[in-house]
Write an enzyme that holds these catalytic residues in place. Structure first.
Site, short mmCIF file in Angstrom:
data_model
loop_
_atom_site.label_atom_id
_atom_site.label_comp_id
_atom_site.label_asym_id
_atom_site.label_seq_id
_atom_site.Cartn_x
_atom_site.Cartn_y
_atom_site.Cartn_z
N LYS A 172 11.57 -2.16 -6.24
CA LYS A 172 12.85 -1.74 -5.74
C LYS A 172 12.87 -1.67 -4.22
O LYS A 172 13.92 -1.66 -3.59
CB LYS A 172 13.18 -0.34 -6.28
CG LYS A 172 13.34 -0.29 -7.77
CD LYS A 172 13.52 1.18 -8.20
CE LYS A 172 13.46 1.31 -9.68
NZ LYS A 172 13.46 2.73 -10.12
N ASP A 183 0.59 -4.22 2.44
CA ASP A 183 -0.50 -3.31 2.76
C ASP A 183 -1.82 -4.07 2.61
O ASP A 183 -2.27 -4.73 3.54
CB ASP A 183 -0.39 -2.10 1.82
CG ASP A 183 -1.41 -1.02 2.13
OD1 ASP A 183 -2.20 -1.20 3.06
OD2 ASP A 183 -1.42 0.00 1.44
P1 5GP Z 1 -0.25 -4.20 -1.33
O1 5GP Z 1 -0.38 -4.90 -2.63
O2 5GP Z 1 0.07 -5.10 -0.17
O3 5GP Z 1 -1.44 -3.32 -1.04
O4 5GP Z 1 0.92 -3.13 -1.48
C1 5GP Z 1 2.24 -3.49 -1.43
C2 5GP Z 1 3.11 -2.50 -2.17
O5 5GP Z 1 2.57 -1.16 -2.12
C3 5GP Z 1 4.47 -2.41 -1.49
O6 5GP Z 1 5.37 -3.38 -2.00
C4 5GP Z 1 4.88 -0.98 -1.78
O7 5GP Z 1 5.50 -0.92 -3.06
C5 5GP Z 1 3.58 -0.22 -1.85
N1 5GP Z 1 3.29 0.41 -0.55
C6 5GP Z 1 2.30 0.06 0.31
N2 5GP Z 1 2.32 0.84 1.39
C7 5GP Z 1 3.35 1.70 1.24
C8 5GP Z 1 3.91 2.75 2.06
O8 5GP Z 1 3.47 3.08 3.17
N3 5GP Z 1 4.99 3.43 1.55
C9 5GP Z 1 5.53 3.12 0.33
N4 5GP Z 1 6.57 3.85 -0.06
N5 5GP Z 1 5.04 2.12 -0.46
C10 5GP Z 1 3.97 1.43 -0.01
#
Ligand code: 5GP
Length: 179
Positions: A45, A105
């Site tokens: 979302k 992230d």
């Molecule tokens: P990745 O797979 O790149 O580690 O994480 C991506 C997903 O993790 C993002 O689409 C999001 O849903 C969640 N996420 C990563 N960092 C944050 C953050 O600082 N705040 C929030 N609300 N969600 C995060």
């Protein structure tokens, strides 16, 4: 709301700075995709608000579709194992696809999505991420459009949540509450 909620820390990106940068991203996409009708794929979302504003900054006949994914792990950490909760309605064959993400992230979610979508035969696939967490990527993320690179703090607002809250903040704000 921001000033009185003890779970919220400093503002990381203000509403005005968000607005200006999104206008720039829209202008860049408009010029890069001139003569084409890109398909914006929003990752639900978290990307819904960004996608809405970004699309209005693009002066082209864009189309929209959405995907919902969930990653296993705790509320504030991804495990890299991704499950598709809602798939796309539109066929990607020969389409110019722009994946619109809220935050990258580790890059694991995006890495999974990219592989999954590339297998569907698009003409091109690029990624537009509003936020990139500085230096923590475990994988090559290859992002064409990035709004902001932010420090390691966990953030909420402008679509991003903790337990479904804070998505309606008009700025990106540090979350300092318990996970
Ligand atoms: P990745 O797979 O790149 O580690 O994480 C991506 C997903 O993790 C993002 O689409 C999001 O849903 C969640 N996420 C990563 N960092 C944050 C953050 O600082 N705040 C929030 N609300 N969600 C995060």
């Amino acid at each position: 709301m921001i000033g009185t909620d003890p779970n919220l820390g400093r503002e990381v990106v203000s509403a005005e700075v968000l607005r200006n940068r999104i206008a720039e991203l829209g202008a860049a996409i408009t010029s890069d995709y001139e003569g084409r009708a890109p398909l914006l794929v929003g990752v639900l979302k978290g990307a819904f608000m960004f996608m809405s504003d970004l699309s209005r900054a693009i002066n082209l006949p864009v189309e929209f579709d959405f995907m919902a994914v969930s990653s296993y792990g705790s509320a504030t950490r991804t495990s890299g194992v991704v499950r598709i909760i809602k798939d796309l309605d539109i066929d990607l064959t020969d389409r110019h696809v722009i994946v619109v993400e809220d935050i990258v992230d580790s890059g694991l979610t995006l890495n999974y999505l990219r592989r999954n979508l590339m297998a569907r035969g698009p003409a091109s696939l690029e990624v537009c991420a509003l936020l990139l967490r500085d230096g923590l990527q475990k994988t090559d993320t290859d992002l064409k459009y990035i709004g902001f690179t932010i420090p390691p703090a966990f953030v909420v607002g402008y679509g991003l949540d903790v337990g479904e809250r804070y998505r309606n903040l008009n700025a990106i704000v540090e979350y300092v509450g318990a996970e």
